[in-house]
Write an enzyme that holds these catalytic residues in place. Structure first.
Site, PDB file in Angstrom:
ATOM      1  N   CYS A  78      -4.694   3.140  -0.258  1.00  0.00           N
ATOM      2  CA  CYS A  78      -5.638   3.344  -0.794  1.00  0.00           C
ATOM      3  C   CYS A  78      -5.387   2.735  -2.394  1.00  0.00           C
ATOM      4  CB  CYS A  78      -6.185   4.852  -1.058  1.00  0.00           C
ATOM      5  SG  CYS A  78      -5.074   5.861  -1.962  1.00  0.00           S
ATOM      6  N   HIS A 117      -6.510  10.355  -3.784  1.00  0.00           N
ATOM      7  CA  HIS A 117      -7.123   9.379  -3.381  1.00  0.00           C
ATOM      8  C   HIS A 117      -7.697   8.559  -4.304  1.00  0.00           C
ATOM      9  CE1 HIS A 117      -9.407   6.698  -0.797  1.00  0.00           C
ATOM     10  NE2 HIS A 117     -10.247   7.045  -1.398  1.00  0.00           N
ATOM     11  N   ASP A 134     -15.513   2.082  -1.953  1.00  0.00           N
ATOM     12  CA  ASP A 134     -14.167   2.393  -1.519  1.00  0.00           C
ATOM     13  C   ASP A 134     -13.647   1.602  -0.247  1.00  0.00           C
ATOM     14  OD1 ASP A 134     -11.840   3.698  -1.137  1.00  0.00           O
ATOM     15  OD2 ASP A 134     -12.668   5.577  -0.779  1.00  0.00           O
TER      16      ASP A 134
END
Length: 285
Positions: A78, A117, A134
């Protein structure tokens, strides 16, 4: 922990858009935001091979460009994906706020999960609604396109169903929760499943350097212990988790199988995910 010194190399928007195959407009508008977001997911896989090899991947933009853009046969997790994507959005003229979220899939209490995250809040000039964006959530419940930051509204993003809700919490900032609808297409027995929870507090690059190092090197981190990869395919989603391979179709059908050995995992990563495994890396220790 890695040095947090950043390079000042200009972001190569042309190379990035070429990598993801985007040939559309380059305007700071909702259509471009949605299109580039989906194109990124279709081109760059999610994977943790650097962390599996004992290295915290660099979040330096020049290094990310070399690995994810020019490397072609690698992906990242991520912090890598969303750091790169944020730079692309800013180059397109959008304002981006970097966020930190708690992954809460399967959690009884959101507060039991740390903020590990990275997600993004993108603002379009002239549009009063910010968008949750995202491209780095490695799960079948991830967003395919950005969704407006609006509570209690269902969004259909490229075939998936999501909504944002508020969760009770103490403190001055509202807690937002991204939920994904899980169930077979046309079935009435699906469920809304919480994916991650976040506030709108901005986080900075040094924050992610610390989180990145922890997730990549902590022996208790799932990303340091087994191979993990996911990719958006033309007809669904594929996931590698250790020696388990799962394919989820757009209609919600799921097939799973156990992989037999190291060579099979390598062939799968090269074929289904488009990932070349670094030389010398042991996948199934």
């Amino acid at each position: 922990m890695p040095d947090s010194t950043r390079t000042t190399t200009p972001f190569d928007l042309d190379a990035y858009l070429g990598r993801i195959g985007w040939e559309g407009e380059r305007r700071p508008d909702a259509a471009t935001l949605r299109g580039v977001h989906l194109a990124h997911l279709r081109a760059v896989p999610f994977e943790n091979l650097d962390a599996l090899g004992g290295t915290a991947p660099s979040l330096d933009l020049a290094d990310l460009t070399a690995k994810l853009v020019h490397g072609r046969r690698r992906g990242g997790y991520c912090y890598e994906h969303n750091t790169l994507f944020a730079a692309a959005l800013e180059a397109l003229g959008l304002r981006v706020t970097r966020l930190a979220a708690r992954v809460v899939v399967g959690a009884d209490r959101f507060e039991d999960r740390p903020r590990t995250h990275m997600a993004l809040l993108a603002e379009i000039p002239g549009d009063p609604r910010p968008y949750l964006a995202d491209v780095g959530f490695g799960a079948v419940g991830s967003l395919l396109e950005p969704v407006p930051l609006t509570a209690d509204t269902e969004f259909h993003d490229a075939g998936r169903r999501h909504r944002l809700v508020h969760a009770p919490r103490s403190g001055p900032l509202e807690m937002w929760v991204l939920e994904s609808y899980q169930g077979r297409e046309g079935a009435s027995d699906g469920d809304w499943v919480a994916q991650y929870a976040f506030t709108l507090e901005p986080f900075e690059q040094p924050d992610y350097e610390v989180i990145n190092w922890h997730i990549a090197t902590n022996p208790r981190s799932p990303f340091s212990r087994r191979p993990y990869a996911q990719f958006l395919t033309p007809d669904g989603h594929v996931l590698l988790d250790g020696d388990r391979f799962t394919a989820t179709g757009d209609d919600g059908t799921v097939t799973e199988r156990k992989l037999t050995d190291e060579d099979e995992v390598r062939r799968l990563l090269a074929g289904d995910f488009g990932i070349d495994v670094p030389e010398g890396l042991v996948l199934l220790g």
